[in-house]
Write an enzyme that holds these catalytic residues in place. Sequence first.
Site, PDB file in Angstrom:
ATOM      1  N   HIS A 222      18.572 -12.573 -37.538  1.00  0.00           N
ATOM      2  CA  HIS A 222      18.612 -12.733 -36.082  1.00  0.00           C
ATOM      3  C   HIS A 222      19.949 -12.276 -35.499  1.00  0.00           C
ATOM      4  CE1 HIS A 222      18.121 -15.426 -32.358  1.00  0.00           C
ATOM      5  NE2 HIS A 222      17.076 -14.630 -32.348  1.00  0.00           N
ATOM      6  N   LYS A 224      23.078 -10.016 -34.069  1.00  0.00           N
ATOM      7  CA  LYS A 224      23.228  -8.880 -33.159  1.00  0.00           C
ATOM      8  C   LYS A 224      24.701  -8.502 -33.143  1.00  0.00           C
ATOM      9  CE  LYS A 224      19.702 -11.360 -30.849  1.00  0.00           C
ATOM     10  NZ  LYS A 224      19.400 -12.488 -31.705  1.00  0.00           N
ATOM     11  N   ASP A 229      34.048   2.157 -35.043  1.00  0.00           N
ATOM     12  CA  ASP A 229      35.320   2.583 -35.650  1.00  0.00           C
ATOM     13  C   ASP A 229      36.137   1.420 -36.208  1.00  0.00           C
ATOM     14  OD1 ASP A 229      34.755   5.221 -35.155  1.00  0.00           O
ATOM     15  OD2 ASP A 229      35.980   5.370 -33.331  1.00  0.00           O
ATOM     16  N   HIS A 400      18.445 -16.844 -21.977  1.00  0.00           N
ATOM     17  CA  HIS A 400      18.392 -16.574 -23.412  1.00  0.00           C
ATOM     18  C   HIS A 400      19.755 -16.799 -24.061  1.00  0.00           C
ATOM     19  CE1 HIS A 400      17.825 -13.809 -27.017  1.00  0.00           C
ATOM     20  NE2 HIS A 400      16.720 -14.517 -27.056  1.00  0.00           N
ATOM     21  N   LYS A 402      22.970 -18.401 -25.791  1.00  0.00           N
ATOM     22  CA  LYS A 402      23.207 -19.446 -26.786  1.00  0.00           C
ATOM     23  C   LYS A 402      24.689 -19.802 -26.699  1.00  0.00           C
ATOM     24  CE  LYS A 402      20.148 -16.254 -28.703  1.00  0.00           C
ATOM     25  NZ  LYS A 402      18.908 -16.745 -28.208  1.00  0.00           N
ATOM     26  N   ASP A 407      34.744 -29.410 -22.970  1.00  0.00           N
ATOM     27  CA  ASP A 407      36.006 -29.821 -22.327  1.00  0.00           C
ATOM     28  C   ASP A 407      36.787 -28.670 -21.715  1.00  0.00           C
ATOM     29  OD1 ASP A 407      35.473 -32.439 -22.955  1.00  0.00           O
ATOM     30  OD2 ASP A 407      36.851 -32.547 -24.656  1.00  0.00           O
TER      31      ASP A 407
END
Length: 482
Positions: A222, A224, A229, A400, A402, A407
């Site tokens: 999952h 990404k 470089d 979507h 996450k 604080d």
Amino acid sequence: MGLLAYLLVILLILNVFFAAVTVFLERRDTSATWAWLLVLTFVPIFGFIIYLIFGRKLSGKKIFDWKGQEKIGIQESTANQIEMIRQKEFPFSDPNVKKHRDLIYLLLVNDGAILTQDNEVELFIDGHEKFDALIADIEKAKDHIHLIYYIFHSDELGNRLMRVLERKAAEGLNVKIIYDAMGSRTTKKSFFRTFEKNGGLVRPFFPSKLPLINFRLNYRNHRKLAIIDGDVGYIGGFNIGDEYLGRSKKFGYWRDTHLRVHGKAVYAMQTRFIMDWNSASSTHKIDYKARYFPTFHGKGHTSMQIVSSGPDSEWQQIKNGYIKMINAAKKTIYLQSPYFIPDASLLEAIKIAALSGVDVRVMIPNKPDHAFVYRATTNYAGELMETGAKIFIYDNGFIHAKTLVVDGEIASVGTANMDFRSFRLNFEVNAFIYEKKMVQKLEDAFLEDILKSYQLTPELYAKRSLWIKFKEAVSRLLSPIL
């Protein structure tokens, strides 16, 4: 007794056998054990087939090879940081970073996640801006481009990106792509044909070895990541597809969170890609050469750790980081996830924080991405409200992101949802951030999202129909295996 009866008896015996394996042999969470027992009991004919595809744990065979990392001093750097923090001799860049020494130490010991303090970080919450920046960086690449995405669609955005990658491969650059075989199942291999003809390399992660059946279907990559470089890295929630630009009629505007990083944290992203590539590819293995880890002269001030987790480890590194952050909260916990299905330990941590007077706010979507998962999400949200936590329903498209912000001092952004699947079944990667200015940007984005949301109150939640309540109950019961 006829042949059909014999087959039925054999299937029932197999069903009992797999039930026994689930209970007695495989080490797994108790809730997941009971969920699989329900499936095996109430679906006696097909239960063991479902279990074979979705329920088996990964074998003990080593998935990722750490060999060669000594060439760039990763283990040595990790060991040095652990020892210096233990001896209270580590030169933290500012007091806020030092304040969260325990979290940093946990992620170092648990995952070998080296703390880097010289990063320049740019925040993206809109897909157009993220992909414009990514493509611009790819256009400027001089040596190599490494991409790993759960979903790589062959739509307008996918083709736009692919044309650039094809051109860079034709120029002689080292260009490699990993896509998840399940997440990108609708993308045909022919989509990559010109790219490969031009010298690019592409590999699916955990493809099926048998026609129609994939016994590792439940374990998905999952992650990404994009590394250009060895100098610039991208990490976050956006996959590659038109829906991530808000072009889906079902979802509308797509709200996600992604980071562009320039600094030594890119080394950790590069290392993660190399390990995933060498796992997915039987040829063209990547060695830990200096070209992939260029010398940085960092001008940034953002301290961060890149943390990976997956079913290859029992430690659930990202989840443990979340719990440590939540337990450290004194004032606020702001949490965004499209799927909110916490296990008992994470749920209790959030409840205790809310009951202790911490301002806990959880943001979830207003529409289902996956029906069962969504109903389980609303059920857990309803339970959390009983502790005084506030639940917000994002009403401006699909959320979507996450993201966890605590604080106004520490944050986590990445690919891991707040659910069983991300913690136990998926291969995930998150950035844990300790610099107040960057964390403040994430907090501001969350508060801006609240203006585009409505609060789910106990009164509103109580108005659910009997059918919705039933779907929630069933979904929650099955949530450990969703």
